[in-house]
Design a protein around this motif. Structure first.
Motif, short mmCIF file in Angstrom:
data_model
loop_
_atom_site.label_atom_id
_atom_site.label_comp_id
_atom_site.label_asym_id
_atom_site.label_seq_id
_atom_site.Cartn_x
_atom_site.Cartn_y
_atom_site.Cartn_z
N MET A 178 15.99 94.81 -83.01
CA MET A 178 14.84 95.60 -83.41
C MET A 178 14.32 96.47 -82.27
N GLU A 179 14.75 96.24 -81.05
CA GLU A 179 14.25 97.02 -79.92
C GLU A 179 14.63 98.49 -80.02
N TYR A 180 15.75 98.77 -80.65
CA TYR A 180 16.21 100.15 -80.75
C TYR A 180 15.27 101.01 -81.61
N LEU A 181 14.43 100.39 -82.42
CA LEU A 181 13.51 101.15 -83.26
C LEU A 181 12.56 102.00 -82.43
N TYR A 182 12.18 101.50 -81.26
CA TYR A 182 11.25 102.22 -80.40
C TYR A 182 11.86 103.50 -79.83
N LEU A 183 13.17 103.60 -79.87
CA LEU A 183 13.83 104.77 -79.28
C LEU A 183 13.63 106.04 -80.10
N LEU A 184 13.46 105.94 -81.41
CA LEU A 184 13.32 107.14 -82.22
C LEU A 184 12.11 107.99 -81.79
N PRO A 185 10.91 107.44 -81.68
CA PRO A 185 9.79 108.28 -81.22
C PRO A 185 9.98 108.78 -79.80
N ILE A 186 10.58 107.97 -78.94
CA ILE A 186 10.77 108.38 -77.54
C ILE A 186 11.76 109.52 -77.44
N VAL A 187 12.90 109.40 -78.10
CA VAL A 187 13.91 110.46 -78.06
C VAL A 187 13.39 111.71 -78.75
N PHE A 188 12.66 111.54 -79.83
CA PHE A 188 12.07 112.69 -80.53
C PHE A 188 11.14 113.46 -79.59
N MET A 189 10.29 112.77 -78.86
CA MET A 189 9.34 113.46 -77.98
C MET A 189 10.05 114.11 -76.80
N ILE A 190 11.08 113.50 -76.25
CA ILE A 190 11.84 114.14 -75.17
C ILE A 190 12.43 115.45 -75.67
N HIS A 191 13.00 115.44 -76.85
CA HIS A 191 13.57 116.65 -77.44
C HIS A 191 12.49 117.70 -77.68
N GLU A 192 11.36 117.30 -78.21
CA GLU A 192 10.30 118.25 -78.53
C GLU A 192 9.62 118.79 -77.28
N PHE A 193 9.49 117.99 -76.23
CA PHE A 193 8.93 118.50 -74.97
C PHE A 193 9.78 119.64 -74.44
N GLU A 194 11.09 119.48 -74.54
CA GLU A 194 12.00 120.54 -74.10
C GLU A 194 11.76 121.80 -74.92
N GLU A 195 11.59 121.66 -76.21
CA GLU A 195 11.34 122.83 -77.05
C GLU A 195 9.99 123.46 -76.75
N ILE A 196 8.96 122.66 -76.56
CA ILE A 196 7.63 123.19 -76.26
C ILE A 196 7.66 123.99 -74.96
N ILE A 197 8.41 123.51 -73.98
CA ILE A 197 8.47 124.18 -72.68
C ILE A 197 9.33 125.44 -72.75
N MET A 198 10.47 125.37 -73.41
CA MET A 198 11.44 126.48 -73.37
C MET A 198 11.27 127.51 -74.48
N LEU A 199 10.69 127.16 -75.61
CA LEU A 199 10.64 128.06 -76.76
C LEU A 199 9.89 129.36 -76.49
#
Length: 89
Positions: free
Chosen positions: A1-22
């Protein structure tokens, strides 16, 4: 069940990159986007507004986090898998 926490974390890493670069990418490519997709001019203009884009990301993050917490608390992965598939596509 620990892998469930990775979805919000990976999502935010991806979105931070978009917020900065877009905004920089849009400034360079706005003319080409207007030429190729004239019907989407309003959408392109709204994306160049970083606070509006960040609020959209916040809304998606809240949905993903709620699905993750609900899945962990209820020990049912259906909502989590739905979010994973929706955002993966």
């Amino acid at each position: 069940m620990e892998y469930l926490y990775l979805l919000p974390i990976v999502f935010m890493i991806h979105e931070f990159e978009e917020i900065i670069m877009l905004p920089t990418w849009l400034d360079k490519n706005k003319a080409m986007l207007y030429m190729r997709f004239p019907f989407m001019k309003d959408k392109v203009d709204s994306l160049s507004n970083a606070p509006v884009f960040a609020l959209t990301v916040l809304e998606e993050f809240i949905i993903i986090s709620a699905c993750t917490v609900m899945s962990i608390c209820m020990n049912d992965l259906t909502a989590w898998y739905c979010c994973l598939i929706a955002f993966g596509l």
